[in-house]
Design a protein around this motif. Structure first.
Motif, PDB file in Angstrom:
ATOM      1  N   GLN A 244       0.816  -1.213   0.000  1.00  0.00           N
ATOM      2  CA  GLN A 244       0.000   0.000   0.000  1.00  0.00           C
ATOM      3  C   GLN A 244       0.850   1.263   0.000  1.00  0.00           C
ATOM      4  O   GLN A 244       0.528   2.237  -0.702  1.00  0.00           O
ATOM      5  CB  GLN A 244      -0.924   0.000   1.232  1.00  0.00           C
ATOM      6  CG  GLN A 244      -1.831   1.201   1.348  1.00  0.00           C
ATOM      7  CD  GLN A 244      -2.853   1.313   0.238  1.00  0.00           C
ATOM      8  OE1 GLN A 244      -3.204   0.312  -0.389  1.00  0.00           O
ATOM      9  NE2 GLN A 244      -3.331   2.516  -0.017  1.00  0.00           N
ATOM     10  N   TRP A 322     -13.164  -9.350  -0.356  1.00  0.00           N
ATOM     11  CA  TRP A 322     -13.078  -7.914  -0.153  1.00  0.00           C
ATOM     12  C   TRP A 322     -12.659  -7.599   1.279  1.00  0.00           C
ATOM     13  O   TRP A 322     -13.265  -8.070   2.238  1.00  0.00           O
ATOM     14  CB  TRP A 322     -14.410  -7.253  -0.469  1.00  0.00           C
ATOM     15  CG  TRP A 322     -14.443  -5.784  -0.219  1.00  0.00           C
ATOM     16  CD1 TRP A 322     -15.207  -5.132   0.711  1.00  0.00           C
ATOM     17  CD2 TRP A 322     -13.673  -4.769  -0.878  1.00  0.00           C
ATOM     18  NE1 TRP A 322     -14.974  -3.781   0.667  1.00  0.00           N
ATOM     19  CE2 TRP A 322     -14.039  -3.534  -0.305  1.00  0.00           C
ATOM     20  CE3 TRP A 322     -12.724  -4.792  -1.895  1.00  0.00           C
ATOM     21  CZ2 TRP A 322     -13.476  -2.333  -0.723  1.00  0.00           C
ATOM     22  CZ3 TRP A 322     -12.170  -3.600  -2.307  1.00  0.00           C
ATOM     23  CH2 TRP A 322     -12.541  -2.391  -1.725  1.00  0.00           C
ATOM     24  N   GLY A 323     -11.573  -6.810   1.404  1.00  0.00           N
ATOM     25  CA  GLY A 323     -11.086  -6.386   2.706  1.00  0.00           C
ATOM     26  C   GLY A 323     -10.206  -7.384   3.415  1.00  0.00           C
ATOM     27  O   GLY A 323      -9.666  -7.103   4.482  1.00  0.00           O
ATOM     28  N   GLU A 324     -10.019  -8.574   2.815  1.00  0.00           N
ATOM     29  CA  GLU A 324      -9.255  -9.626   3.488  1.00  0.00           C
ATOM     30  C   GLU A 324      -7.754  -9.459   3.305  1.00  0.00           C
ATOM     31  O   GLU A 324      -6.970  -9.708   4.221  1.00  0.00           O
ATOM     32  CB  GLU A 324      -9.695 -10.981   2.938  1.00  0.00           C
ATOM     33  CG  GLU A 324      -9.006 -12.168   3.575  1.00  0.00           C
ATOM     34  CD  GLU A 324      -9.489 -13.491   2.996  1.00  0.00           C
ATOM     35  OE1 GLU A 324     -10.025 -14.303   3.773  1.00  0.00           O
ATOM     36  OE2 GLU A 324      -9.330 -13.694   1.769  1.00  0.00           O
ATOM     37  N   LYS A 325      -7.325  -9.024   2.098  1.00  0.00           N
ATOM     38  CA  LYS A 325      -5.898  -8.963   1.808  1.00  0.00           C
ATOM     39  C   LYS A 325      -5.640  -7.885   0.766  1.00  0.00           C
ATOM     40  O   LYS A 325      -6.447  -7.701  -0.160  1.00  0.00           O
ATOM     41  CB  LYS A 325      -5.431 -10.341   1.302  1.00  0.00           C
ATOM     42  CG  LYS A 325      -3.964 -10.431   0.919  1.00  0.00           C
ATOM     43  CD  LYS A 325      -3.629 -11.829   0.414  1.00  0.00           C
ATOM     44  CE  LYS A 325      -2.190 -11.934  -0.069  1.00  0.00           C
ATOM     45  NZ  LYS A 325      -1.876 -13.289  -0.604  1.00  0.00           N
ATOM     46  N   TRP A 326      -4.528  -7.178   0.908  1.00  0.00           N
ATOM     47  CA  TRP A 326      -4.130  -6.185  -0.088  1.00  0.00           C
ATOM     48  C   TRP A 326      -3.799  -6.915  -1.398  1.00  0.00           C
ATOM     49  O   TRP A 326      -3.220  -8.001  -1.356  1.00  0.00           O
ATOM     50  CB  TRP A 326      -2.889  -5.427   0.417  1.00  0.00           C
ATOM     51  CG  TRP A 326      -2.530  -4.258  -0.433  1.00  0.00           C
ATOM     52  CD1 TRP A 326      -3.013  -2.993  -0.342  1.00  0.00           C
ATOM     53  CD2 TRP A 326      -1.607  -4.256  -1.527  1.00  0.00           C
ATOM     54  NE1 TRP A 326      -2.461  -2.198  -1.314  1.00  0.00           N
ATOM     55  CE2 TRP A 326      -1.590  -2.945  -2.057  1.00  0.00           C
ATOM     56  CE3 TRP A 326      -0.800  -5.211  -2.143  1.00  0.00           C
ATOM     57  CZ2 TRP A 326      -0.798  -2.581  -3.138  1.00  0.00           C
ATOM     58  CZ3 TRP A 326      -0.018  -4.865  -3.222  1.00  0.00           C
ATOM     59  CH2 TRP A 326      -0.019  -3.559  -3.706  1.00  0.00           C
ATOM     60  N   THR A 329      -8.523  -4.157  -0.992  1.00  0.00           N
ATOM     61  CA  THR A 329      -8.910  -3.443   0.223  1.00  0.00           C
ATOM     62  C   THR A 329      -9.466  -2.077  -0.140  1.00  0.00           C
ATOM     63  O   THR A 329      -9.245  -1.563  -1.236  1.00  0.00           O
ATOM     64  CB  THR A 329      -7.702  -3.264   1.161  1.00  0.00           C
ATOM     65  OG1 THR A 329      -6.683  -2.513   0.471  1.00  0.00           O
ATOM     66  CG2 THR A 329      -7.128  -4.614   1.594  1.00  0.00           C
ATOM     67  N   ALA A 330     -10.154  -1.498   0.811  1.00  0.00           N
ATOM     68  CA  ALA A 330     -10.750  -0.173   0.581  1.00  0.00           C
ATOM     69  C   ALA A 330      -9.665   0.869   0.323  1.00  0.00           C
ATOM     70  O   ALA A 330      -9.834   1.760  -0.524  1.00  0.00           O
ATOM     71  CB  ALA A 330     -11.605   0.223   1.782  1.00  0.00           C
ATOM     72  N   GLU A 331      -8.547   0.774   1.036  1.00  0.00           N
ATOM     73  CA  GLU A 331      -7.470   1.758   0.889  1.00  0.00           C
ATOM     74  C   GLU A 331      -6.862   1.692  -0.516  1.00  0.00           C
ATOM     75  O   GLU A 331      -6.655   2.716  -1.172  1.00  0.00           O
ATOM     76  CB  GLU A 331      -6.382   1.515   1.940  1.00  0.00           C
ATOM     77  CG  GLU A 331      -6.823   1.741   3.377  1.00  0.00           C
ATOM     78  CD  GLU A 331      -7.616   0.591   3.954  1.00  0.00           C
ATOM     79  OE1 GLU A 331      -8.215   0.760   5.035  1.00  0.00           O
ATOM     80  OE2 GLU A 331      -7.647  -0.486   3.302  1.00  0.00           O
TER      81      GLU A 331
END
Length: 345
Positions: A244, A322-326, A329-331
């Protein structure tokens, strides 16, 4: 003077008189043949329609159905023997159609209240209706059998094709470099002309069918020099971005590069002026390559449960919840969608 009355039964058309010349048993077999031909032709038309409808109505058509029903069309390589072999497998569902239509054909053929031409047409219609009914039931059965995971299977298949094209491109370059990013601001896709048509000749693989996009985007190019820049389903990064923090640095450097109207044909200088983000090259260690994404599916999409597919540099594909691993993710998606919005300005 009153004109003589002509008996219509004697003025039969030529094709009807030929039917009348057949024995009862011969006419029955002719009716069976007409029913079978009707089933075969309608089955061929139905499978071709399903294949053409594959992406425009992807939620109702399953790949196994298409592969089975459209064998002569989808798998024909120009060889007559291959076509005949594939057609042989057609005989199984079509024989079933004929067996179903036989229930109707014999009473129709042996009826004496209608002309033979009318009865032959009715027998043909029986085969057509039986064939279409069987195809609809088959498609519905497969829909319930595979559930909503169908879109994911096609999505991963598409990414496998893209992965092969990218590796072929890199293998033809001395430094193993991957295609450069499109120079149009906000379009996170390979540069126009880098992959198509030399390495990729199907526009459809650039899209995930779970998005159920307009059918025109799935048609193959009609001319060899047609190319497509598109990130409607997948984001292509083009640079070495393993996490990220690097993605955020990339976003800042990307904006600065886009504002300068320069291309993305070299390593990307950081916006701070210190350091670079190198372009993707097919020379990473296995451990690093397994963590560097090449293509990231957009979110939100049509997958159920909420998830997205990611193609990594080492060639493997992961379906990430969704949201579990980059980077699913939302970010990460916020950064990518913000870059994508540059093209709307």
């Amino acid at each position: 003077m009153q004109e003589p009355i002509v008996d219509s039964s004697e003025a039969t058309p030529r094709n009807q008189s030929r039917l009348d010349s057949l024995s009862e048993e011969g006419f029955l077999w002719a009716s069976y043949a007409a029913s079978f031909i009707g089933a075969y032709v309608s089955g061929l038309a139905a499978s071709y329609g399903l294949a053409a409808w594959e992406f425009s109505a992807a939620s109702t058509i399953k790949p196994w159905v298409l592969d089975t029903l459209a064998l002569p069309i989808r798998r024909w390589n120009g060889s007559v023997s291959v076509f005949l072999a594939n057609t042989f497998f057609w005989l199984i569902p079509l024989a079933t159609c004929l067996a179903i239509s036989t229930i109707w054909v014999k009473p129709i053929a042996t009826s004496t209240s209608r002309s033979r031409l009318t009865r032959l047409s009715a027998a043909t219609t029986a085969g057509v209706l039986a064939s279409l009914a069987l195809f609809v039931l088959w498609a519905r059965f497969e829909e319930g059998k595979h559930g909503k995971g169908y879109g994911n299977a096609f999505c991963q298949r598409n990414l496998q094709h893209v992965s092969l094209a990218l590796r072929m491109y890199a293998s033809d370059r001395r430094d193993g470099i991957f295609p450069e990013l499109c120079s149009i601001p906000g379009t996170l896709a390979p540069k126009d002309g880098s992959l198509m048509p030399e390495y990729l000749n199907e526009i459809s693989v650039l899209h995930c069918p779970a998005w159920n996009l307009n059918k025109r985007w799935y048609q193959p190019p009609k001319r060899k020099n047609v190319t497509v820049e598109d990130d409607r389903s997948y984001f292509y990064l083009g640079y070495r971005i393993p996490d990220q923090a690097t993605l955020e640095q990339f976003a800042a450097a990307y904006r600065k590069r886009a504002e300068s109207e320069k291309t993305f044909d070299a390593d990307l200088p950081l916006a701070t002026g210190e350091g670079i983000i190198p372009r993707l090259r097919d020379r990473e260690s296995t451990d690093h390559a397994s963590r560097i994404p090449i293509m990231i599916e957009r979110y939100p999409n049509g997958h159920d449960p909420a998830s997205g597919n990611v193609l990594y540099l080492d060639g493997h594909i992961e379906r990430l919840k969704w949201g579990e691993k980059w980077p699913m993710t939302a970010e990460a998606m916020e950064v990518l969608l913000a870059l994508d919005a540059l093209g709307e300005d």
